[in-house]
Design an enzyme around this catalytic site. Sequence first.
Site, mmCIF file in Angstrom:
data_model
loop_
_atom_site.group_PDB
_atom_site.id
_atom_site.type_symbol
_atom_site.label_atom_id
_atom_site.label_comp_id
_atom_site.label_asym_id
_atom_site.label_seq_id
_atom_site.Cartn_x
_atom_site.Cartn_y
_atom_site.Cartn_z
ATOM 1 N N LYS A 1 9.996 2.872 6.399
ATOM 2 C CA LYS A 1 9.535 3.619 5.217
ATOM 3 C C LYS A 1 9.746 5.112 5.477
ATOM 4 C CE LYS A 1 5.311 4.061 2.366
ATOM 5 N NZ LYS A 1 3.917 3.615 2.221
ATOM 6 N N SER B 1 -1.153 -0.350 0.340
ATOM 7 C CA SER B 1 0.277 -0.049 0.184
ATOM 8 C C SER B 1 1.236 -0.907 1.003
ATOM 9 C CB SER B 1 0.547 1.426 0.489
ATOM 10 O OG SER B 1 0.159 2.215 -0.601
ATOM 11 N N SER C 1 2.500 1.520 -2.232
ATOM 12 C CA SER C 1 3.572 2.493 -2.167
ATOM 13 C C SER C 1 4.756 2.046 -1.315
ATOM 14 C CB SER C 1 3.035 3.809 -1.617
ATOM 15 O OG SER C 1 2.618 3.668 -0.269
#
Lengths: 512, 96
Positions: free
Chosen positions: A79, A178, A154
């Site tokens: 990420k 997330s 997210s």
Amino acid sequence: MSITEQSATESLALLKQGELTSVELTQAYLDAINARDEQIGAFLRVDGEAALARAAEIDQRRQAGETLGELAGLPIAVKDVLCDSDERTTCASKMLEDFRPPYDSTVVAKLKAADAVLLGRTNMDEFAMGGSTENSAFKLTRNPWDLQRAPGGSSGGAAACVAGGLAPLSIGTDTGGSIRQPAGLCGVVGLKPTYGRVSRYGLVAFASSLDQVGPLASSVEDVALLLATIAGHDPQDSTSLDAPVPDYLATLNKPLDGLRLGVVREHFAEGLDAEVEASVREAIKVYESLGATVKEISLPHSKYAVATYYVIAPSEASSNLARYDGVHYGYRTDVAKMISDLDSERKELEETDDKEGLEKLDTPLVRMYRRTRDEAFGPEVKRRIMLGAYALSAGYYDAYYLKALKVRRLIRQDFDAAFAEVDLIASPVTAEPAFKIGQMADDPLAMYLVDLYTVSANLAGLPGISLPCGLSKSGLPIGLQLQAPPLAEEKLLRGAQMFQAHTDWHKNKPEG
Amino acid sequence: MAITRDDVEKVALLARLELSEAEIESLTTDLGQIVGYVDQLAEVDTDHVEPMAHAIELHNVFADDVVRPSLPREQALANAPSHNGKGYLVPPVLGD
């Protein structure tokens, strides 16, 4: 079966046996990315050349008989929120579009030391704020199960790349759900470790008392493999826990004898989709058939979790994001234009003799901060900074921030009481399967309420895992969440593995 | 608690954001809604409850006081929008 459909554990075994090279495996994932990521949009950047060079180097070292790291040759996606000295780290924000970290985050350093092959950086909501990945400043990520739907967030790119067969392993972060929420919506496995289990050093901060890094993959076993690599104490992160890391893989296949599974009364209330409820109840029956005792428990303050979270997380965010000032790194507004605008404003105020206006007029430095931040932050980030600054401001601190910290303790105490009676808590991950892209664009509060089942674990610091437990009639994955007491990841993984050993939901893949 | 346009403007200065007219308007509505939702916390009895700032309440984590290399100046300045090789450059700090 193509090699991108194998689990990471299976690929690792083949690599070790010399039946597969890392170059072949890496190339297979790069081919999959080339074929499908234009549609899915999981990655912000992929450096195929660097990945293949790294894979070739690992293959050579293996051939030379060197001792290799525990993920040697396995491709992994990261990420875009964890610093990597070889890579930009953008947090999907215009603010950090060109930011090149001068050091590696501890998690990235561990992946490199484990000889993993870093494939690229995945898309996310800007600064990890959001639950749909629609808040990325750069691109949209689509759910591989239905391209009209959001992957969640997210860590939407992190979940979508695993679901789409673009990476076998993926690193996400979880501040209020997330990792678990996108894992649930994309039909993969995602684990949020105990707060402090994984180092946050070099993780770009959103809400420091809630943020935690964790693994996503297509099976519990793969998630255990990756957690074992990234977990552990780090002197660089004073909030990391100095506790031994159990050998998660060694005990993974031992079922939990006499498992007491808690089902929370408040979780099965109004607003829960009927298909989601049916799948989660069916999953609980699977545990019963495996000898578990199911016990109804109550978390009386759980209904306040979202409200508590949306005071604490934005408050911490408003403080953390104060560092983006257009001075030390990141975006800066056009200073010449800003000075000239300020001059015209001053002239106008002087001409109208507006003394109050003149007194209030920003200094050039303050205006530089303000314009830089207005231009480079997206709407959701600004909303949270404003919300946090409001909750922390004079006159409101006690009513909001301090109050939320007290309710946070009550939420934690509910869990402590529950875990005196049960070993794990089973629940839905989200109230509904994946929602349509744009569905909640004009309703930030509705978007926040999606976090209902996941935020408590962050507030209380508990580990939680999301795993596939069903498919809706329209073919969308449904997730089961298990939660455990602090540092009980070993138990959590064994509990999740019991389910996967007796069901095939995790083997479903989206078409395409 | 109702959020007014004036609140939003004040907080925008605290938060160092130069908001456009449209942003001020939409934030007044959004913050009003969110704060309205959060206001339910008032109904929870928190008398005698200690605030919990962190999930794992660690105290006094000490590190050995040893000299270690720090970030070289060149690297520390490398991402700055404007610098002169020695420090960060900013617009005038004092008004005229």
